[in-house]
Design a protein around this motif. Structure first.
Motif, mmCIF file in Angstrom:
data_model
loop_
_atom_site.group_PDB
_atom_site.id
_atom_site.type_symbol
_atom_site.label_atom_id
_atom_site.label_comp_id
_atom_site.label_asym_id
_atom_site.label_seq_id
_atom_site.Cartn_x
_atom_site.Cartn_y
_atom_site.Cartn_z
ATOM 1 N N GLY A 19 0.818 -1.210 0.000
ATOM 2 C CA GLY A 19 0.000 0.000 0.000
ATOM 3 C C GLY A 19 0.846 1.251 0.000
ATOM 4 N N TYR A 20 0.165 2.389 -0.013
ATOM 5 C CA TYR A 20 0.852 3.679 -0.026
ATOM 6 C C TYR A 20 0.937 4.234 1.390
ATOM 7 N N ILE A 33 -4.241 0.465 2.333
ATOM 8 C CA ILE A 33 -4.234 -0.792 1.589
ATOM 9 C C ILE A 33 -5.590 -0.982 0.931
ATOM 10 N N LYS A 34 -5.570 -1.254 -0.347
ATOM 11 C CA LYS A 34 -6.809 -1.440 -1.092
ATOM 12 C C LYS A 34 -7.611 -2.590 -0.486
ATOM 13 N N GLY A 35 -8.885 -2.304 -0.165
ATOM 14 C CA GLY A 35 -9.740 -3.318 0.415
ATOM 15 C C GLY A 35 -9.864 -3.248 1.914
ATOM 16 N N PHE A 36 -8.950 -2.510 2.573
ATOM 17 C CA PHE A 36 -9.023 -2.348 4.023
ATOM 18 C C PHE A 36 -9.849 -1.106 4.344
ATOM 19 N N GLN A 37 -10.720 -1.238 5.337
ATOM 20 C CA GLN A 37 -11.538 -0.084 5.719
ATOM 21 C C GLN A 37 -10.723 0.966 6.465
ATOM 22 N N LYS A 38 -9.712 0.530 7.213
ATOM 23 C CA LYS A 38 -8.885 1.462 7.980
ATOM 24 C C LYS A 38 -7.423 1.302 7.586
ATOM 25 N N ASP A 39 -6.692 2.412 7.652
ATOM 26 C CA ASP A 39 -5.260 2.374 7.373
ATOM 27 C C ASP A 39 -4.528 1.630 8.491
ATOM 28 N N VAL A 40 -3.410 1.025 8.135
ATOM 29 C CA VAL A 40 -2.607 0.261 9.093
ATOM 30 C C VAL A 40 -1.556 1.181 9.704
ATOM 31 N N ASP A 54 5.245 6.795 -0.761
ATOM 32 C CA ASP A 54 5.900 5.631 -1.372
ATOM 33 C C ASP A 54 4.968 4.423 -1.371
ATOM 34 N N LEU A 55 5.165 3.569 -2.370
ATOM 35 C CA LEU A 55 4.501 2.272 -2.384
ATOM 36 C C LEU A 55 5.386 1.300 -1.615
ATOM 37 N N VAL A 56 4.828 0.699 -0.548
ATOM 38 C CA VAL A 56 5.645 -0.112 0.357
ATOM 39 C C VAL A 56 5.016 -1.485 0.589
ATOM 40 N N LYS A 57 5.867 -2.421 0.982
ATOM 41 C CA LYS A 57 5.409 -3.732 1.428
ATOM 42 C C LYS A 57 5.567 -3.787 2.934
ATOM 43 N N ILE A 58 4.506 -4.190 3.630
ATOM 44 C CA ILE A 58 4.550 -4.241 5.095
ATOM 45 C C ILE A 58 4.245 -5.658 5.570
ATOM 46 N N ILE A 59 4.687 -5.923 6.790
ATOM 47 C CA ILE A 59 4.331 -7.155 7.479
ATOM 48 C C ILE A 59 3.492 -6.782 8.692
ATOM 49 N N PHE A 60 2.440 -7.526 8.944
ATOM 50 C CA PHE A 60 1.575 -7.241 10.095
ATOM 51 C C PHE A 60 2.206 -7.806 11.365
ATOM 52 N N ASN A 61 2.145 -7.031 12.435
ATOM 53 C CA ASN A 61 2.671 -7.531 13.711
ATOM 54 C C ASN A 61 1.723 -7.324 14.883
ATOM 55 N N ASN A 64 -6.190 -6.331 16.580
ATOM 56 C CA ASN A 64 -7.039 -5.972 17.712
ATOM 57 C C ASN A 64 -7.817 -7.201 18.174
ATOM 58 N N ARG A 65 -8.705 -7.028 19.123
ATOM 59 C CA ARG A 65 -9.435 -8.160 19.711
ATOM 60 C C ARG A 65 -10.309 -8.893 18.699
ATOM 61 N N LYS A 66 -10.725 -8.169 17.645
ATOM 62 C CA LYS A 66 -11.576 -8.794 16.631
ATOM 63 C C LYS A 66 -10.759 -9.456 15.517
ATOM 64 N N GLY A 67 -9.453 -9.455 15.693
ATOM 65 C CA GLY A 67 -8.602 -10.094 14.701
ATOM 66 C C GLY A 67 -8.278 -9.235 13.499
ATOM 67 N N ILE A 68 -8.647 -7.963 13.553
ATOM 68 C CA ILE A 68 -8.369 -7.055 12.435
ATOM 69 C C ILE A 68 -6.944 -6.522 12.559
ATOM 70 N N LYS A 69 -6.195 -6.582 11.460
ATOM 71 C CA LYS A 69 -4.793 -6.148 11.456
ATOM 72 C C LYS A 69 -4.733 -4.625 11.583
ATOM 73 N N ILE A 70 -4.089 -4.124 12.626
ATOM 74 C CA ILE A 70 -4.093 -2.688 12.893
ATOM 75 C C ILE A 70 -2.699 -2.068 12.943
ATOM 76 N N GLU A 71 -1.633 -2.926 12.999
ATOM 77 C CA GLU A 71 -0.285 -2.365 13.096
ATOM 78 C C GLU A 71 0.676 -3.210 12.287
ATOM 79 N N GLY A 72 1.646 -2.525 11.676
ATOM 80 C CA GLY A 72 2.593 -3.251 10.854
ATOM 81 C C GLY A 72 3.962 -2.614 10.837
ATOM 82 N N GLU A 73 4.822 -3.155 9.987
ATOM 83 C CA GLU A 73 6.194 -2.682 9.843
ATOM 84 C C GLU A 73 6.549 -2.712 8.368
#
Length: 672
Positions: A19-20, A33-40, A54-61, A64-73
């Protein structure tokens, strides 16, 4: 989620995503990220040498409690948005003896750029430069760059002009082939005296009305009395399309620029000056080719007859707005009878337009006077006077009537409806609702059921009040942006169902398009048009003109942004001489850490940091557009008048820093 399942794997999978990135001034970031309701969210130390956009590749780390990816690197940068940045070179080497620094004073990059000291003898401390990032070693917190262009010393007029042109990707010099083509056009005879296509208007009193420093005269007015009840008025527009052949070098360059840009003290023209300031300019005492709208009008302002076509004119005299205003006021001077009658007709046209629902918004214009070195030495706050309104009404009329002529007379097939319209959509309801909430504490109201009438009433009530500029700006922000399109939806602000831009072809490419299309339609109904030796214009597809419309709209917004950016530089440079002085201002905005103040004397905005207000600790009440003191519970709203002191300016960031002095009596604020 259902929408996320449809996204291709290249955008993200269970562990990775592409994503950007949006990096804040504090260093932490968010990835869209295309398709995600909220930015990471990306922590400050996890952006991994990425830069804004920049266009970047991230890994999720983290989830939240509902299993939604909220933070990355950030794992890696796939593609840089840009490698080039404009900034100020600092050579004091306080960070590292091997490097100088380029400090970029905008949000396009969150770190400074290191410049190796090699070849520093070419540059000077505080030079404004264009720098290219060449690498970002892992051992360094900052990227390495090389200087590829020097604009000059930061803060100087030429430096700021040319660095701004670079920033906005605006071309200044014309290519050699364009200049050569312009010279060839200029050297040719300007018209064929025996041509049957042109109506000879050279024996009728005609004149131009423009700013005192104008050189490109697009339009002229003619007027003559036919009898005791009827007058003939001509709106004559430079026939630029006669000279600019579609597809030529000049045409391609004009299309690329799409508009002239008017900086304080300098113009970046759409056409080479040999055309814009000479051959195409309707100069006095010179025969000029024009495309005209000529109509008969009775003493009550009723239009009796319309004519559109090509003409030859000769302006008797060039007037400035100031000269015309003096003639209107004193009813004497050159062509005073013609000018005063044009003024009376313009008042009738204005009255009719307002009665039909047109919004009457007159913004104060800031006019700076520069010295020989292009430094601002004084300013005037000017509003449009009767002379400006006279010209405005006849240009509005011509643009409307030409659009009506094409739209209402050529509707046999869908292709014959092709035209370029100037459209203006209805305002955004949420922004109008926000405007209503902001002005109510100031004692003003809006009626949604009769919005245009209500806005006009509001504009009358605030006239001459301290909060006038703030509320006018809020109204403008609530309005949609006018644009060009082949799909006509009308012009909301003017209350015209048919409207185009036809009257400024020297400085707007959209008007050249309108000229070409009108020529095409006139040839369909006018035999004399078909006798001309001019090349027949071939109608293109709807898609072709829509693409051109979108391009002209984009370039117009770009030009407006650049002009405003440079105006802010001039304002900050001018106000610097008043450091330490106190002024009155109007609160125009709040953030969680600052208050924005419109300085009434200068019509420019400065900032007070909330932490610098000594009388109390203030916090933002975003729901009520106000700040509230923790101890004394004193409230400041948008529109409140306050006293401030000018304590600092930052020319590089175009910022004005103020300190809070005192609140005026609330009773004074509420007097209307």
């Amino acid at each position: 989620m259902k929408s996320e399942k449809k996204i291709k794997k290249k955008h993200y999978n269970d562990n990775f995503a592409i994503g950007y990135i949006n990096i804040t001034i504090h260093g932490f970031a968010f990835v869209n990220i295309k398709g995600f309701q909220k930015d990471v969210f990306i922590p400050k130390n996890k952006t991994n040498r990425s830069l804004e956009g920049d266009l970047v590749k991230i890994i999720f780390n983290k989830k939240n409690r509902k299993g939604i990816k909220i933070e990355g690197e950030v794992l890696k940068v796939i593609k840089r948005k840009t490698k080039n940045f404009i900034g100020i070179l600092k050579m004091n080497f306080q960070y590292n003896s091997k490097y100088g620094l380029v400090i970029v004073n905008n949000n396009s990059i969150h770190v400074d750029i290191f410049i190796p000291i090699d070849n520093f003898n070419k540059y000077n401390h505080n030079d404004k430069v264009l720098v290219e990032i060449i690498s970002w070693p892992k051992k360094l917190k900052n990227p390495l760059g090389k200087i590829i262009k020097v604009f000059g010393k930061s803060g100087e007029y030429k430096t700021e002009i040319f660095s701004l042109l670079e920033e906005y990707k605006i071309t200044y010099e014309f290519p050699k082939e364009v200049e050569e083509e312009a010279k060839k056009i200029h050297s040719k005879e300007i018209y064929d005296i025996n041509s049957e296509i042109r109506r000879d208007m050279r024996n009728i009193n005609t004149f131009t009305i423009d700013p005192f420093n104008a050189k490109d005269f697009d339009d002229a007015l003619s007027i003559r009395k036919l009898n005791n009840e009827t007058w003939e008025i001509g709106v004559h527009i430079s026939d630029v399309s006669h000279y600019i052949e579609e597809g030529s070098f000049i045409d391609q360059e004009a299309y690329s620029r799409a508009t002239s840009i008017y900086f304080i003290g300098k113009v970046i023209p759409m056409l080479p000056k040999i055309l814009s300031n000479d051959l195409c300019s309707l100069q006095p005492k010179k025969d000029r080719l024009s495309f005209s709208y000529i109509f008969n009008i009775d003493n009550k302002g009723k239009i009796l007859k319309n004519w559109f076509g090509k003409t030859i004119i000769q302006s008797n005299r060039r007037f400035t707005y100031e000269e015309i205003q003096e003639i209107i006021d004193k009813k004497k001077g050159d062509f005073h009878e013609e000018i005063y009658n044009l003024f009376l007709f313009s008042k009738i046209l204005t009255k009719k337009r307002l009665k039909n629902g047109s919004i009457y918004l007159e913004k104060i214009e800031v006019k700076f006077h520069l010295d020989e070195k292009k430094n601002p030495i004084s300013l005037d706050l000017k509003k449009n006077n009767d002379a400006h309104r006279l010209i405005e009404e006849f240009m509005l009329l011509a643009n409307r009537k030409i659009s009506e002529f094409v739209s209402l007379n050529f509707n046999e097939t869908p292709s014959n409806k092709l035209f370029i319209y100037r459209i203006h959509d209805k305002p955004d309801f949420q922004k109008i609702f926000l405007l209503k909430k902001i002005i109510e504490p100031l004692g003003y109201f809006l009626d949604f059921n009769r919005l245009k009438t209500s806005i006009n009433c509001l504009l009358k009530k605030i006239k001459g009040k301290p909060e006038q500029n703030m509320i006018e700006n809020l109204i403008l922000r609530a309005m949609s942006k006018a644009r060009y399109s082949t799909k006509n939806i009308g012009h909301y602000g003017l209350s015209f169902f048919h409207y185009t831009h036809f009257t400024s072809p020297i400085r707007r490419y959209s008007d050249i398009i309108a000229h070409r299309l009108l020529s095409y339609y006139l040839k369909k109904v006018n035999n004399s048009f078909n006798k001309t030796n001019e090349k027949t214009y071939k109608l293109k597809t709807m898609e072709f003109y829509e693409k051109q419309s979108e391009h002209c709209s984009y370039k117009e917004r770009l030009a407006i942004d650049a002009e405003r950016d440079f105006l802010k530089y001039i304002q900050v440079k001018y106000i610097k001489k008043f450091l330490g002085e106190e002024f009155y201002g109007i609160i125009t905005g709040f953030t969680g850490w600052s208050v924005y103040i419109d300085l009434l004397l200068f019509q420019t905005e400065g900032m007070v940091r909330l932490r610098d207000i000594k009388e109390d600790y203030y916090v933002l009440d975003s729901n009520n557009y106000s700040i509230i003191g923790k101890k004394k519970r004193k409230i400041y709203h948008l529109g409140d008048k306050v006293k401030v002191k000018l304590i600092d300016v930052n020319l590089e960031r175009k910022q004005i820093i103020l300190s809070w002095i005192d609140e005026l009596d609330k009773q004074e604020n509420t007097k209307k």
